[in-house]
Design a protein around this motif. Structure first.
Motif, PDB file in Angstrom:
ATOM      1  N   THR A  15      54.121 -20.575  -4.592  1.00  0.00           N
ATOM      2  CA  THR A  15      55.680 -20.067  -4.607  1.00  0.00           C
ATOM      3  C   THR A  15      55.924 -20.152  -5.939  1.00  0.00           C
ATOM      4  OG1 THR A  15      56.062 -22.240  -4.064  1.00  0.00           O
ATOM      5  CG2 THR A  15      56.247 -20.970  -2.335  1.00  0.00           C
ATOM      6  N   LYS A  16      57.160 -19.253  -6.144  1.00  0.00           N
ATOM      7  CA  LYS A  16      57.327 -18.793  -7.469  1.00  0.00           C
ATOM      8  C   LYS A  16      58.234 -20.064  -8.224  1.00  0.00           C
ATOM      9  CE  LYS A  16      61.493 -16.852  -7.957  1.00  0.00           C
ATOM     10  NZ  LYS A  16      62.429 -15.866  -8.149  1.00  0.00           N
ATOM     11  N   ARG A  17      57.719 -20.166  -9.401  1.00  0.00           N
ATOM     12  CA  ARG A  17      58.331 -21.527  -9.886  1.00  0.00           C
ATOM     13  C   ARG A  17      59.207 -20.803 -11.236  1.00  0.00           C
ATOM     14  NH1 ARG A  17      53.204 -24.355 -10.806  1.00  0.00           N
ATOM     15  NH2 ARG A  17      52.456 -23.643  -8.664  1.00  0.00           N
TER      16      ARG A  17
ATOM     17  N   ASP B  47      60.838 -10.338  -1.347  1.00  0.00           N
ATOM     18  CA  ASP B  47      61.562 -10.161  -0.263  1.00  0.00           C
ATOM     19  C   ASP B  47      62.388  -8.810  -0.195  1.00  0.00           C
ATOM     20  OD1 ASP B  47      63.704  -9.866  -1.939  1.00  0.00           O
ATOM     21  OD2 ASP B  47      64.713 -12.121  -1.809  1.00  0.00           O
TER      22      ASP B  47
ATOM     23  N   LEU C  76      59.097 -13.822  -4.068  1.00  0.00           N
ATOM     24  CA  LEU C  76      58.833 -15.193  -3.294  1.00  0.00           C
ATOM     25  C   LEU C  76      57.646 -15.971  -3.926  1.00  0.00           C
ATOM     26  CD1 LEU C  76      59.337 -13.365   0.265  1.00  0.00           C
ATOM     27  CD2 LEU C  76      60.966 -14.784  -0.862  1.00  0.00           C
ATOM     28  N   GLY C  77      56.660 -15.181  -4.374  1.00  0.00           N
ATOM     29  CA  GLY C  77      55.353 -16.054  -4.557  1.00  0.00           C
ATOM     30  C   GLY C  77      54.235 -15.087  -4.702  1.00  0.00           C
TER      31      GLY C  77
ATOM     32  N   VAL D 104      50.799 -16.349   5.031  1.00  0.00           N
ATOM     33  CA  VAL D 104      52.082 -16.108   3.798  1.00  0.00           C
ATOM     34  C   VAL D 104      52.935 -15.074   4.626  1.00  0.00           C
ATOM     35  CG1 VAL D 104      52.704 -15.164   1.920  1.00  0.00           C
ATOM     36  CG2 VAL D 104      50.739 -16.434   1.915  1.00  0.00           C
TER      37      VAL D 104
END
Lengths: 135, 139
Positions: free
Chosen positions: A30-32, A110, A116-117, A131
């Motif tokens: 997931t996106k950090r 999205d 989202l990642g 996913v």
């Protein structure tokens, strides 16, 4: 003796890097870091109503083909999710904006184009399905 | 670089395995002849034809007849890129050996062993990791 030690160190270092990279390959993170939302015109394709899967590919990349085949077979099973493949070399602005470092990189967006990642390396079918079911 | 073609996907990994062994022997024995041999092998597969590479010949005659199942094909471009990187490393190693600069020889040969072993043992895609980074830096 010193030469033998050098050879062993090189082989051990390569083994560690190889094992680590195999473990991370295709896994969804997931996106950090904040990456700005992309627009439909930037990816040259309309967003899906639920989301979009963006694959970055390049010329000297054998697993890019494997990633494409997996995405082609899995993504259409999910309604409202668009699939777009981007030639990284020809779209460096987008590559820099989304901080793509290597290929294949698959980015999940999205419905508004916000990340989202992502998965680096060719994802397996099961990884991809897990996913997409959550989007 | 040589013209792209469809090749047996297992051949580059076997070639990388042979390359790893040859380079390890070259490093252990400080053999100038062996490093020149490897340079010639990389030169053939990078600039002439991957199918004409001596290691490809070893694979076709000794190993492929013993393998079962369908031949997995892949584009020759990704391994050609890896061969080009290998050529660069071994060129530096050769210059080091000819100049009797064994530090340069050792560093360059080690770098090439590192990449060839990763390629052979883990099917590591060097082009995937460094090609885009290179373009990002230089363009």
């Amino acid at each position: 003796m010193a030469r033998l030690v050098i050879v062993l160190v090189v082989l051990i270092a390569a083994t560690i890097l190889g094992a680590l990279s195999q473990r991370k390959n295709g896994r969804f993170f997931t996106k950090r870091n904040f990456t700005p939302a992309v627009t439909e015109s930037e990816i040259g394709h309309a967003f899906g109503t639920r989301g979009t899967v963006l694959q970055f590919s390049s010329a000297f990349c054998a697993p890019c083909r494997a990633a494409r085949i997996t995405l082609e077979s899995v993504v259409p099973q999910f309604e409202g999710i668009a699939r777009v493949e981007i030639d990284a070399e020809a779209n460096l602005e987008l590559v820099r904006k989304l901080r793509v470092m290597q290929t294949p990189t698959t980015i999940f967006l999205d419905a508004k184009g916000i990340e989202l990642g992502r998965a680096v390396g060719a994802p397996k079918k099961s990884q991809l399905v897990a996913v997409l079911e959550k989007i | 670089m040589a013209q792209p073609q469809q090749i047996d996907a297992r051949a580059p990994r076997v070639s990388a395995g042979i390359t790893t062994v040859v380079l390890i022997i070259a490093l252990l024995t400080h053999s100038t002849w062996l490093i020149i041999w490897q340079l010639a092998v990389f030169a053939i597969s990078t600039f002439y034809s991957m199918a004409k590479s001596p290691y490809g010949f070893i694979y076709r005659t000794l190993i492929r007849p013993r393998l079962k199942g369908e031949v997995p094909l892949e584009d020759s471009k990704p391994p050609a890129f890896a061969q080009l990187v290998g050529f660069g490393f071994v060129l530096v190693a050769t210059i080091g050996a000819l100049a009797h600069n064994w530090a340069v020889f050792t560093v360059a040969t080690s770098g090439c062993i590192f990449a060839a072993f990763l390629n052979s043992a883990f099917d590591y895609c060097l082009g995937c990791k460094i090609y885009l980074l290179g373009i990002r830096i230089f363009r």
